[in-house]
Design a protein around this motif. Structure first.
Motif, short mmCIF file in Angstrom:
data_model
loop_
_atom_site.label_atom_id
_atom_site.label_comp_id
_atom_site.label_asym_id
_atom_site.label_seq_id
_atom_site.Cartn_x
_atom_site.Cartn_y
_atom_site.Cartn_z
N SER A 10 0.83 -1.20 0.00
CA SER A 10 0.00 0.00 0.00
C SER A 10 0.87 1.26 0.00
CB SER A 10 -0.93 -0.02 1.23
OG SER A 10 -1.96 0.88 1.04
N GLU A 50 9.57 3.15 7.74
CA GLU A 50 9.30 1.72 7.84
C GLU A 50 9.99 1.16 9.09
OE1 GLU A 50 7.52 -0.96 6.48
OE2 GLU A 50 8.63 -2.00 8.05
N LYS A 51 9.19 0.51 9.91
CA LYS A 51 9.65 0.00 11.20
C LYS A 51 10.74 -1.08 11.05
CE LYS A 51 6.85 -2.70 13.76
NZ LYS A 51 5.67 -3.04 14.57
N ASN A 52 10.61 -1.92 10.04
CA ASN A 52 11.50 -3.08 9.91
C ASN A 52 12.64 -2.85 8.94
OD1 ASN A 52 10.45 -5.34 11.56
ND2 ASN A 52 8.58 -4.88 10.42
N GLY A 81 -6.48 -8.98 0.06
CA GLY A 81 -5.78 -7.99 0.89
C GLY A 81 -4.88 -7.04 0.11
N VAL A 82 -3.99 -7.60 -0.72
CA VAL A 82 -3.03 -6.75 -1.44
C VAL A 82 -3.75 -5.95 -2.52
CG1 VAL A 82 -0.97 -6.76 -2.90
CG2 VAL A 82 -1.06 -8.22 -0.87
N ASN A 88 -4.17 -2.42 5.06
CA ASN A 88 -4.62 -3.07 6.29
C ASN A 88 -4.69 -2.13 7.49
OD1 ASN A 88 -4.69 -5.57 5.08
ND2 ASN A 88 -3.91 -6.57 6.90
N ILE A 97 2.72 -12.07 5.69
CA ILE A 97 1.80 -12.99 5.02
C ILE A 97 0.97 -12.21 4.00
CG2 ILE A 97 -0.13 -12.84 6.68
CD1 ILE A 97 1.31 -16.07 5.08
N GLY A 98 0.33 -12.92 3.05
CA GLY A 98 -0.46 -12.24 2.01
C GLY A 98 0.19 -12.46 0.66
N SER A 106 -0.70 -14.34 -2.18
CA SER A 106 -1.36 -14.59 -3.45
C SER A 106 -2.13 -13.34 -3.84
CB SER A 106 -2.29 -15.80 -3.26
OG SER A 106 -3.51 -15.59 -3.87
N ARG A 147 11.65 -8.48 4.90
CA ARG A 147 11.02 -8.96 6.12
C ARG A 147 9.85 -9.87 5.74
NH1 ARG A 147 7.11 -7.09 4.00
NH2 ARG A 147 5.82 -5.28 4.44
N VAL A 149 7.27 4.82 13.71
CA VAL A 149 6.47 5.98 14.09
C VAL A 149 5.95 5.75 15.50
CG1 VAL A 149 4.31 7.22 13.65
CG2 VAL A 149 5.79 6.60 11.75
N ARG A 204 6.33 -12.77 0.20
CA ARG A 204 6.21 -11.32 0.36
C ARG A 204 7.52 -10.65 0.76
NH1 ARG A 204 1.33 -9.01 1.54
NH2 ARG A 204 2.59 -7.18 2.08
C1 LIG Z 1 -3.56 -15.27 7.42
C2 LIG Z 1 -3.56 -14.23 6.36
C3 LIG Z 1 -3.42 -14.58 5.03
C4 LIG Z 1 -3.44 -13.61 4.04
N1 LIG Z 1 -3.34 -13.98 2.71
C5 LIG Z 1 -3.45 -13.05 1.76
C6 LIG Z 1 -3.35 -13.41 0.37
O1 LIG Z 1 -3.16 -14.57 0.02
N2 LIG Z 1 -3.43 -12.41 -0.54
C7 LIG Z 1 -3.61 -11.10 -0.20
O2 LIG Z 1 -3.70 -10.24 -1.07
N3 LIG Z 1 -3.67 -10.74 1.10
C8 LIG Z 1 -3.59 -11.67 2.07
N4 LIG Z 1 -3.62 -11.29 3.37
C9 LIG Z 1 -3.73 -9.86 3.68
C10 LIG Z 1 -2.39 -9.16 3.47
O3 LIG Z 1 -1.48 -9.66 4.40
C11 LIG Z 1 -2.56 -7.66 3.69
O4 LIG Z 1 -3.79 -7.23 3.17
C12 LIG Z 1 -1.47 -6.84 3.02
O5 LIG Z 1 -0.20 -7.27 3.41
C13 LIG Z 1 -1.68 -5.38 3.38
O6 LIG Z 1 -0.65 -4.59 2.84
P1 LIG Z 1 -0.30 -3.20 3.53
O7 LIG Z 1 0.68 -2.54 2.64
O8 LIG Z 1 -1.53 -2.52 3.92
O9 LIG Z 1 0.39 -3.62 4.92
P2 LIG Z 1 1.72 -4.44 5.20
O10 LIG Z 1 2.13 -5.23 4.05
O11 LIG Z 1 1.49 -5.14 6.49
O12 LIG Z 1 2.80 -3.30 5.42
C14 LIG Z 1 2.75 -2.43 6.51
C15 LIG Z 1 4.16 -1.99 6.88
O13 LIG Z 1 4.07 -1.00 7.90
C16 LIG Z 1 5.14 -1.17 8.79
N5 LIG Z 1 4.79 -0.57 10.09
C17 LIG Z 1 3.91 -1.03 11.00
N6 LIG Z 1 3.87 -0.22 12.09
C18 LIG Z 1 4.75 0.78 11.83
C19 LIG Z 1 5.18 1.92 12.57
N7 LIG Z 1 4.71 2.20 13.78
N8 LIG Z 1 6.13 2.73 12.00
C20 LIG Z 1 6.62 2.46 10.77
N9 LIG Z 1 6.26 1.39 10.04
C21 LIG Z 1 5.33 0.56 10.56
C22 LIG Z 1 5.28 -2.69 8.87
O14 LIG Z 1 6.59 -3.05 9.31
C23 LIG Z 1 4.99 -3.12 7.43
O15 LIG Z 1 6.16 -3.30 6.65
C24 LIG Z 1 -3.59 -12.25 4.39
C25 LIG Z 1 -3.72 -11.89 5.73
C26 LIG Z 1 -3.70 -12.86 6.71
C27 LIG Z 1 -3.86 -12.44 8.14
#
Ligand SMILES: Cc1cc2nc3c(=O)[nH]c(=O)nc-3n(C[C@H](O)[C@H](O)[C@H](O)COP(=O)(O)OP(=O)(O)OC[C@H]3O[C@@H](n4cnc5c(N)ncnc54)[C@H](O)[C@@H]3O)c2cc1C
Length: 412
Positions: free
Chosen positions: A16, A35-37, A305-306, A293, A44-45, A47, A41, A129, A105
């Protein structure tokens, strides 16, 4: 404390945040990603849905991803008591993309971040943050680096893409009961050295254990395979608290995949996540927007999710750009309502999956091609096309068709 200033602050370098950053960079907007990490890293997510390819393309990230050789995903297979429901993205109601990827991922997100960095996006890794304060529309954010350094960042606008970090949702008290509740998940990876060749070793598959519980098989191009279970919290409570033992016992419950994974050691101790769905009261406010998310997550059953993370990241970046250019932006209509429309469609599908109604459609013996293609478009992420009856009438249509199947008066 060192002070910095940026036009747009993006929290989180997942899909995102990276799609938002890629789009803003492409349009010459100064942004800073926190980015925290350290990357790569694990997360999950794994497909994706074809709809997300449009978003990677618009953010200028698609060609970098195409060089990575990730496993291509052309559809998905669902199996229940040896019945098979298979969807081919080339045969769907909407035109759009008919393929995408399934990928670890750690590598996927690293490729996104590297491409953005190559193009000049500034990402501070190992930086968390801690606190955000809003003064009128501007914000002051305190971040802490792993080496102990504190920074203060002022920004005109914040895109919170912090995923399960849920930075602004937690800080501003925005958490709300999600649309789907009560599911947990457990997952791990194996090196599947004896993987069958061809489709059997490439196709993402969901095996239904019972109406409310299912298993995923996601093979990657690097030889590793992701395995996971999703079910309601009660189902999980019957297994050991030792995640490795619990996962091994769960594998024995499989039918189609019975015995296939038992000889492989887990590449990491299975990770268990309780209550995986997330929701918020509000998707935006003065000076900020929540994407991916950090806003909400429904359920992994349709791998949405993605697709939502990138759709919302891109939409937020476009609107933030407009706003910076002095145009009037209606965040309620142009962002919140738009995202909610898509989420509502998927939440109907998720709910009807767990009532068993959608499973009746998926595993019906003689499905009607037209209906299959309309459902397939939803499974590919095209949930905003109201010309598709399975989008427009999402609240009733699954129930109605399931009822007709029960009455055996429809060849769907
Ligand atoms: C069991 C399970 C299975 C899943 N399978 C799928 C799938 O097959 N396909 C799919 O599309 N989705 C799947 N998902 C959902 C998917 O994991 C998320 O929707 C997707 O990763 C969201 O992307 P994002 O960029 O919003 O967040 P993320 O990819 O989680 O990225 C958020 C980032 O923010 C960083 N962060 C967090 N807190 C802070 C802070 N305080 N300061 C700075 N950085 C911070 C984190 O380190 C992380 O790198 C699954 C979820 C679960 C629980």
């Amino acid at each position: 404390m060192e002070k910095r200033n940026t036009n747009i602050l993006i929290i989180g370098a997942g899909p995102s945040g990276m799609v938002a950053a890629g789009y803003l960079q492409k349009h010459g907007i100064d942004c800073l990603v926190i980015e925290k990490n350290e990357f790569p890293r694990f997360t999950i997510g794994e497909s994706l849905l074809p709809k997300s390819m449009e978003n990677f393309k618009e953010a200028g990230l698609l060609s970098a991803l195409q060089k990575e050789g990730f496993q291509k995903k052309f559809g998905a297979r669902f199996i229940k008591e040896r019945k098979i429901g298979e969807f081919d993205f080339a045969q769907k109601f909407d035109k759009g993309w008919d393929w995408t990827w399934q990928a670890p991922r750690a590598d996927f997100d690293m490729a996104l971040a590297e491409e953005n960095i190559r193009k000049g996006v500034k990402i501070l890794f190992n930086t968390e943050v801690k606190k955000v304060e809003f003064e009128s529309k501007r914000s002051r954010t305190e971040v802490l680096q792993k080496n102990g350094t504190k920074l203060q960042i002022t920004a005109n606008f914040i895109i919170d893409a912090s995923g399960n970090g849920r930075v602004l949702a937690n800080q501003l008290g925005l958490n709300a009961t999600p649309k789907v509740t009560g599911n947990s998940s457990i997952f791990t990876h194996i090196k599947e050295t004896g993987r069958p060749r061809g489709k059997e070793g490439e196709l993402i598959t969901f095996e239904v254990i019972n109406t409310k519980t299912w298993f995923w098989y996601i093979p990657f191009s690097n030889g590793n395979t992701s395995l996971g279970f999703v079910g309601n919290n009660n189902w999980f409570s019957q297994f050991s608290n030792d995640n490795t033992k619990a996962f091994k016992t769960m594998l024995k419950k499989l039918d189609y995949y019975n015995g296939r994974f038992e000889d492989y050691p887990f590449l990491f101790e299975p990770v268990k996540l309780p209550n995986i769905a997330k929701g918020v009261k509000r998707l935006f406010g003065e000076g900020y927007v929540l994407t991916g998310n950090s806003a909400q997550f429904l359920d992994p059953i349709f791998s949405s999710g993605v697709a939502f993370a990138t759709e919302s990241g891109l939409k937020a970046a476009k609107l933030a750009l407009k706003q910076l250019q002095g145009e009037n932006v209606d965040w309620q209509i142009d962002y919140a309502d738009y995202m909610e429309n898509g989420t509502r469609v998927f939440s109907s599908y998720v709910k009807e999956w767990y009532t068993g109604n959608l499973q009746k459609l998926f595993f019906y013996d003689s499905p009607k091609q037209e209906i299959k293609e309309q459902i397939c478009a939803v499974l590919a992420g095209y949930v905003w096309d109201r010309k598709n009856p399975f989008v427009k009438n999402h609240r009733r249509i699954i129930k109605n068709v399931a009822k007709m199947i029960d009455q055996e008066n429809l060849k769907i």
